[in-house]
Design a protein around this motif. Structure first.
Motif, PDB file in Angstrom:
ATOM      1  N   SER A   1      45.187  49.652 117.655  1.00 52.23           N
ATOM      2  CA  SER A   1      45.510  49.374 116.257  1.00 52.23           C
ATOM      3  C   SER A   1      44.464  48.439 115.672  1.00 52.23           C
ATOM      4  O   SER A   1      43.950  47.539 116.351  1.00 52.23           O
ATOM      5  CB  SER A   1      46.889  48.728 116.156  1.00 52.23           C
ATOM      6  OG  SER A   1      47.110  48.215 114.854  1.00 52.23           O
ATOM      7  N   THR A   2      44.149  48.665 114.405  1.00 49.32           N
ATOM      8  CA  THR A   2      43.227  47.756 113.722  1.00 49.32           C
ATOM      9  C   THR A   2      43.955  46.588 113.056  1.00 49.32           C
ATOM     10  O   THR A   2      43.342  45.796 112.325  1.00 49.32           O
ATOM     11  CB  THR A   2      42.411  48.517 112.660  1.00 49.32           C
ATOM     12  OG1 THR A   2      43.309  49.140 111.738  1.00 49.32           O
ATOM     13  CG2 THR A   2      41.533  49.580 113.302  1.00 49.32           C
ATOM     14  N   ASP A   3      45.263  46.496 113.296  1.00 47.06           N
ATOM     15  CA  ASP A   3      46.074  45.370 112.800  1.00 47.06           C
ATOM     16  C   ASP A   3      46.067  45.261 111.275  1.00 47.06           C
ATOM     17  O   ASP A   3      46.069  46.271 110.586  1.00 47.06           O
ATOM     18  CB  ASP A   3      45.649  44.067 113.472  1.00 47.06           C
ATOM     19  CG  ASP A   3      46.040  44.043 114.945  1.00 47.06           C
ATOM     20  OD1 ASP A   3      46.993  44.745 115.305  1.00 47.06           O
ATOM     21  OD2 ASP A   3      45.386  43.339 115.726  1.00 47.06           O
ATOM     22  N   CYS A   4      46.042  44.045 110.740  1.00 46.45           N
ATOM     23  CA  CYS A   4      46.394  43.823 109.332  1.00 46.45           C
ATOM     24  C   CYS A   4      45.182  43.538 108.440  1.00 46.45           C
ATOM     25  O   CYS A   4      44.098  43.215 108.904  1.00 46.45           O
ATOM     26  CB  CYS A   4      47.354  42.644 109.227  1.00 46.45           C
ATOM     27  SG  CYS A   4      48.920  42.928 110.047  1.00 46.45           S
ATOM     28  N   TYR A   5      45.444  43.664 107.133  1.00 42.96           N
ATOM     29  CA  TYR A   5      44.477  43.234 106.131  1.00 42.96           C
ATOM     30  C   TYR A   5      44.251  41.723 106.218  1.00 42.96           C
ATOM     31  O   TYR A   5      45.143  40.968 106.608  1.00 42.96           O
ATOM     32  CB  TYR A   5      44.991  43.529 104.719  1.00 42.96           C
ATOM     33  CG  TYR A   5      45.037  44.971 104.329  1.00 42.96           C
ATOM     34  CD1 TYR A   5      43.879  45.676 103.990  1.00 42.96           C
ATOM     35  CD2 TYR A   5      46.256  45.646 104.258  1.00 42.96           C
ATOM     36  CE1 TYR A   5      43.933  47.008 103.605  1.00 42.96           C
ATOM     37  CE2 TYR A   5      46.323  46.984 103.876  1.00 42.96           C
ATOM     38  CZ  TYR A   5      45.155  47.657 103.550  1.00 42.96           C
ATOM     39  OH  TYR A   5      45.211  48.962 103.173  1.00 42.96           O
ATOM     40  N   ASP A   6      43.060  41.310 105.839  1.00 42.00           N
ATOM     41  CA  ASP A   6      42.785  39.905 105.542  1.00 42.00           C
ATOM     42  C   ASP A   6      42.628  39.821 104.030  1.00 42.00           C
ATOM     43  O   ASP A   6      41.584  40.194 103.480  1.00 42.00           O
ATOM     44  CB  ASP A   6      41.520  39.432 106.251  1.00 42.00           C
ATOM     45  CG  ASP A   6      41.274  37.948 106.053  1.00 42.00           C
ATOM     46  OD1 ASP A   6      41.724  37.410 105.018  1.00 42.00           O
ATOM     47  OD2 ASP A   6      40.624  37.328 106.905  1.00 42.00           O
ATOM     48  N   ARG A   7      43.652  39.349 103.354  1.00 40.40           N
ATOM     49  CA  ARG A   7      43.660  39.366 101.889  1.00 40.40           C
ATOM     50  C   ARG A   7      42.681  38.367 101.272  1.00 40.40           C
ATOM     51  O   ARG A   7      42.520  38.333 100.050  1.00 40.40           O
ATOM     52  CB  ARG A   7      45.082  39.090 101.392  1.00 40.40           C
ATOM     53  CG  ARG A   7      46.093  40.169 101.769  1.00 40.40           C
ATOM     54  CD  ARG A   7      45.759  41.501 101.144  1.00 40.40           C
ATOM     55  NE  ARG A   7      46.782  42.530 101.425  1.00 40.40           N
ATOM     56  CZ  ARG A   7      46.717  43.782 101.007  1.00 40.40           C
ATOM     57  NH1 ARG A   7      45.667  44.173 100.289  1.00 40.40           N
ATOM     58  NH2 ARG A   7      47.668  44.647 101.294  1.00 40.40           N
ATOM     59  N   ASN A   8      42.015  37.576 102.114  1.00 41.37           N
ATOM     60  CA  ASN A   8      41.003  36.650 101.601  1.00 41.37           C
ATOM     61  C   ASN A   8      39.636  37.296 101.443  1.00 41.37           C
ATOM     62  O   ASN A   8      38.725  36.677 100.876  1.00 41.37           O
ATOM     63  CB  ASN A   8      40.877  35.442 102.538  1.00 41.37           C
ATOM     64  CG  ASN A   8      42.146  34.624 102.590  1.00 41.37           C
ATOM     65  OD1 ASN A   8      42.694  34.276 101.549  1.00 41.37           O
ATOM     66  ND2 ASN A   8      42.613  34.327 103.793  1.00 41.37           N
ATOM     67  N   LEU A   9      39.495  38.518 101.962  1.00 41.26           N
ATOM     68  CA  LEU A   9      38.192  39.177 101.962  1.00 41.26           C
ATOM     69  C   LEU A   9      38.225  40.481 101.169  1.00 41.26           C
ATOM     70  O   LEU A   9      39.253  41.172 101.145  1.00 41.26           O
ATOM     71  CB  LEU A   9      37.765  39.497 103.401  1.00 41.26           C
ATOM     72  CG  LEU A   9      37.430  38.326 104.315  1.00 41.26           C
ATOM     73  CD1 LEU A   9      37.136  38.850 105.718  1.00 41.26           C
ATOM     74  CD2 LEU A   9      36.251  37.526 103.787  1.00 41.26           C
ATOM     75  N   PRO A  10      37.118  40.865 100.552  1.00 46.64           N
ATOM     76  CA  PRO A  10      37.039  42.191  99.939  1.00 46.64           C
ATOM     77  C   PRO A  10      37.240  43.276 100.997  1.00 46.64           C
ATOM     78  O   PRO A  10      36.896  43.086 102.176  1.00 46.64           O
ATOM     79  CB  PRO A  10      35.618  42.241  99.365  1.00 46.64           C
ATOM     80  CG  PRO A  10      35.166  40.829  99.287  1.00 46.64           C
ATOM     81  CD  PRO A  10      35.870  40.097 100.387  1.00 46.64           C
ATOM     82  N   ILE A  11      37.759  44.411 100.584  1.00 48.86           N
ATOM     83  CA  ILE A  11      38.048  45.498 101.515  1.00 48.86           C
ATOM     84  C   ILE A  11      36.783  45.956 102.241  1.00 48.86           C
ATOM     85  O   ILE A  11      36.823  46.339 103.415  1.00 48.86           O
ATOM     86  CB  ILE A  11      38.730  46.679 100.780  1.00 48.86           C
ATOM     87  CG1 ILE A  11      39.230  47.720 101.780  1.00 48.86           C
ATOM     88  CG2 ILE A  11      37.797  47.293  99.751  1.00 48.86           C
ATOM     89  CD1 ILE A  11      40.349  47.264 102.657  1.00 48.86           C
TER      90      ILE A  11
END
Length: 294
Positions: free
Chosen positions: A131-141
């Motif tokens: 799994s690539t796990d979760c978003y980091d909402r502090n960074l651009p996609i």
């Protein structure tokens, strides 16, 4: 009576406990006796996981080497191919372990990969679910995607020398999970550009996230390394939900035949009924949807 299937379906351990008993080694032999050619294990029970994944299989991380060796030899002696097993998330709830670019989290991920490579060799696995796990909402996609690509390249360096392909799974369990669509999985695999990094095309999750399963198969076909099955809603055997698996399986069959390929289709789902009756209903469902050439 042993059934011959048109596709390479792979039941998971603990799918036939009523018919074969609780012993996983007896279950492996039973699965072979049913006529299946492959097997998988999607359980990831661990002390830090707050729910029971045993209906999908065993938690292999933490098992003694002797147990894993026996599992591998039992699978081989039964004439089965070991498909994928789940790399247990290193922490729970999942965090932005590879999307963040955080070096400490990356090291935790890669340490888990090294243990996964050892386990995979012992059980004779050809694939491991990552799994690539979760978003980091502090960074651009775009930055998150680049970080994930780098991490998967490092992971490929671990799995490729021992002949294991990591299949990155598209998931629908939570909106914060990073990898949710077939196109993004395709982008990651093409960017990593290693034979040991392919798409785990989980049809249950992708139906929930995007739909259009047959079109998506065609779109990302060259990067698919493994399929998984589950109808929706409910995540049970084909025929219990909205998906036309007979047509999907027929499409996969003809695409494979045209290229001389044979991919594994993991039966990563629950049963719609309990007991021996539920296990028979599951087998009946597969006989029905596998009957796509008549």
């Amino acid at each position: 009576m042993t059934k011959k299937y048109n596709l390479n379906y792979a039941p998971h351990i603990n799918l036939f406990t009523n018919s074969a008993g609780q012993d996983p080694f007896d279950q492996i032999k039973y699965i072979a006796d049913l006529g299946f050619k492959s097997i998988e294990n999607s359980g990831f029970n661990a002390p830090h996981i707050p729910f029971d994944t045993s209906p999908m299989g065993l938690g292999l991380f933490g098992k003694e080497p002797a147990f894993l060796d026996k599992m591998g030899s039992t699978i081989a002696n039964a004439g089965l191919t070991m498909g994928t097993f789940v790399m247990t998330p290193p922490v729970w709830p999942p965090v932005a372990s590879i999307t963040s670019g955080n070096k400490e989290l990356l090291e935790i991920f890669l340490k888990k990969c090294k243990l996964g490579a050892e386990i995979g060799q012992r059980i004779g696995a050809k694939f491991v679910t990552v799994s690539t796990d979760c978003y980091d909402r502090n960074l651009p996609i775009e930055m998150q995607t680049a970080n994930a690509i780098d991490a998967l390249r490092f992971a490929a360096d671990i799995f490729e020398p021992v002949g294991i392909t990591m299949v990155i799974e598209t998931l629908s369990d939570h909106h914060e999970l990073f990898l949710r669509t077939a196109p993004l999985a395709y982008l990651l695999c093409r960017s990593v550009n290693r034979d040991s990094c392919k798409i785990l095309f989980d049809m249950y999750h992708l139906q929930r996230n995007q739909g259009g399963i047959i079109a998506a198969i065609d779109m990302v076909w060259n990067e698919i390394g493994y399929f998984q099955i589950g109808d929706t809603p409910g995540r049970c055997e084909p025929g219990t939900g909205e998906m036309n698996y007979k047509n999907i399986f027929k499409h996969i069959y003809h695409k494979q035949k045209a290229e001389g390929k044979e991919l594994i289709l993991g039966m990563e789902h629950f049963k719609s009924q309990q007991g021996i009756e539920g296990e028979q209903a599951l087998l009946d469902a597969y006989q029905e949807v596998d009957n796509f050439l008549n």
